[in-house]
Motif scaffolding. Sequence first.
Motif, PDB file in Angstrom:
ATOM      1  N   LYS A   1     -37.920 -19.145  -8.782  1.00 36.03           N
ATOM      2  CA  LYS A   1     -37.286 -18.771  -7.667  1.00 36.03           C
ATOM      3  C   LYS A   1     -38.196 -17.760  -6.907  1.00 36.03           C
ATOM      4  O   LYS A   1     -38.431 -17.956  -5.482  1.00 36.03           O
ATOM      5  CB  LYS A   1     -36.006 -18.240  -7.930  1.00 36.03           C
TER       6      LYS A   1
ATOM      7  N   TYR B   1     -31.874 -23.016 -13.167  1.00 36.42           N
ATOM      8  CA  TYR B   1     -32.894 -21.987 -12.937  1.00 36.42           C
ATOM      9  C   TYR B   1     -32.872 -20.781 -14.013  1.00 36.42           C
ATOM     10  O   TYR B   1     -33.573 -20.412 -14.572  1.00 36.42           O
ATOM     11  CB  TYR B   1     -32.823 -21.388 -11.418  1.00 36.42           C
ATOM     12  N   ASN B   2     -31.533 -20.372 -14.270  1.00 37.85           N
ATOM     13  CA  ASN B   2     -31.414 -19.252 -15.168  1.00 37.85           C
ATOM     14  C   ASN B   2     -31.753 -20.108 -16.652  1.00 37.85           C
ATOM     15  O   ASN B   2     -32.405 -19.062 -17.510  1.00 37.85           O
ATOM     16  CB  ASN B   2     -30.099 -18.768 -15.239  1.00 37.85           C
TER      17      ASN B   2
ATOM     18  N   ARG C   1     -35.428 -20.060 -16.991  1.00 39.79           N
ATOM     19  CA  ARG C   1     -36.128 -18.461 -17.206  1.00 39.79           C
ATOM     20  C   ARG C   1     -36.109 -18.205 -18.375  1.00 39.79           C
ATOM     21  O   ARG C   1     -37.058 -17.526 -19.187  1.00 39.79           O
ATOM     22  CB  ARG C   1     -35.358 -17.650 -16.416  1.00 39.79           C
ATOM     23  N   LYS C   2     -35.038 -18.556 -19.373  1.00 40.82           N
ATOM     24  CA  LYS C   2     -35.088 -18.217 -20.677  1.00 40.82           C
ATOM     25  C   LYS C   2     -36.244 -19.204 -21.708  1.00 40.82           C
ATOM     26  O   LYS C   2     -36.488 -18.706 -22.753  1.00 40.82           O
ATOM     27  CB  LYS C   2     -33.573 -18.868 -21.395  1.00 40.82           C
TER      28      LYS C   2
ATOM     29  N   THR D   1     -40.198 -19.329 -14.460  1.00 34.36           N
ATOM     30  CA  THR D   1     -39.665 -18.596 -13.429  1.00 34.36           C
ATOM     31  C   THR D   1     -40.224 -19.384 -12.086  1.00 34.36           C
ATOM     32  O   THR D   1     -41.452 -19.702 -11.843  1.00 34.36           O
ATOM     33  CB  THR D   1     -40.372 -17.172 -13.223  1.00 34.36           C
TER      34      THR D   1
END
Length: 491
Positions: free
Chosen positions: A408, A397-398, A401-402, A406
């Motif tokens: 979550k 997930y991180n 996001r980069k 998005t």
Amino acid sequence: MKKVIVIGGGLGGLSAAATLARNGFDVKLFEKNEHLGGKLMPVKLGTHHFDFGPNTITMPHVFDSVFHESGENPRDYFEWVSIENHTQNVGPDGEKFLMSTDPETVIEQLNSIDPYAAKHYPAFLEEVKRLYHLSEKAFFHRTFTSWKDYFSPGLFSALQKVKPLETMDHFHQRYFKNPFLLQVFNRYATYIGSSPYVSPATFSLIAYLEMVQGVFYVKGGTVKIAEGLAELARKNGADLLANTEVSRILTEGKRAVGVELSSGEKIEADTVVLNGDLLEAMPSLLDEKNRSHLSNRKIENSSPSISAFVILAGLDRHLDDLIHHQVYFSADYKKEFRELFGGEWPDDPTIYISNSSYTDKSVSPDGSNLFILVNAPPLAANGKMSIDPEVYKEQIYNRLRKFGITIKPHLKHEKVFTPIDINRKFRAFRGALYGLSSNRKKDSFLRPFNRSQDIQNLYFAGGTTHPGGGSPMVVISGQNVAREIISAFDS
């Protein structure tokens, strides 16, 4: 009426059952899971429907052929949807390349990304077309039951012409110079669970399927393929029993005489077809003394394909900037494959996302149904993983996001599948998605035969045997085996 038992209700088992039943055989198919279709498994989380896999469908004519051979119209069972601009690829520095069956769309992008590739792209398409048609003619529809099947002069000649000794990466470097584009096309090795830096250039033919023939979806979800094949098999007279596990293949001398179910019931048969991962199934179904050509030692020394870490994410909104297929690449692709086949989990994994609701809102009306997959190493010999699934999920997930994705804050439903789950659910050896990898030349072209060398009336279908992994190849394997059995009883 000759009795055939099919063990395993994956696509290979279903295509074999439908073809055999159509030709007058008394067919019983046993599947341990509650669904038919193998890894093509439906998952429902709230109003979000997911196809566990495969999500990218090519060679629709292969699936249709099973219905045509039964005198049926496949469109009465499911409907193909062609996706022209099918996969958005995003590089580690944000570069983008949209894969399309429209050559003008592709060349326009190549002109700005890689002028050398733009000039050579037509020649690339011609070469992968040649690889595909040669492979289709010489390999796909041929059944291998013994070593003598490999000694056909025509087959040997064809083998020499499909670049078996050149790696996929080396082949692609002839046509592409941009490192990101090399990543994009080298990713085709993962379709057979292998590394582009060691697997044969032969498999670059996948580019012909995706960039010329096209990528397809099935209205209502790709699971409709499995449902259609099951309906066809039943219509032809096959008896398909889900939630019914086979615990043992019964033998007398060098012949299979039936199977024993986990309930203890014994069912007689004249022929048995095993549709499944042979590396996992054979040790559990046959004593080692009855399978000297697939001994425990040989299985333990095999090279399993990559596995997968999958997140099914049902969101509360539709992310319309995500098309049907997208891939977010790692910064060091060679390192990622070294880690995968070295038993390590990549810190910087390439991430694939299927968003089938982009094409078909009916499968997920209230928000995107994201099938998120990263390649994973096969399980260690002890069956364990070296990562915490929750920690790795957050890492994915991180990473997304980069890339500006998005997830979550919009997450309504979530389910994670690890290599352990794949091993248990699908009886996949060490959680491998494609059985054997094609990292070793012999595993690319000399896979286990379609008929047992030890038990004369035991046949094999599925990704572990010829012609290999991937849903079209598995369907072909079922048809090939069915025709071999029909021929054996006619002779």
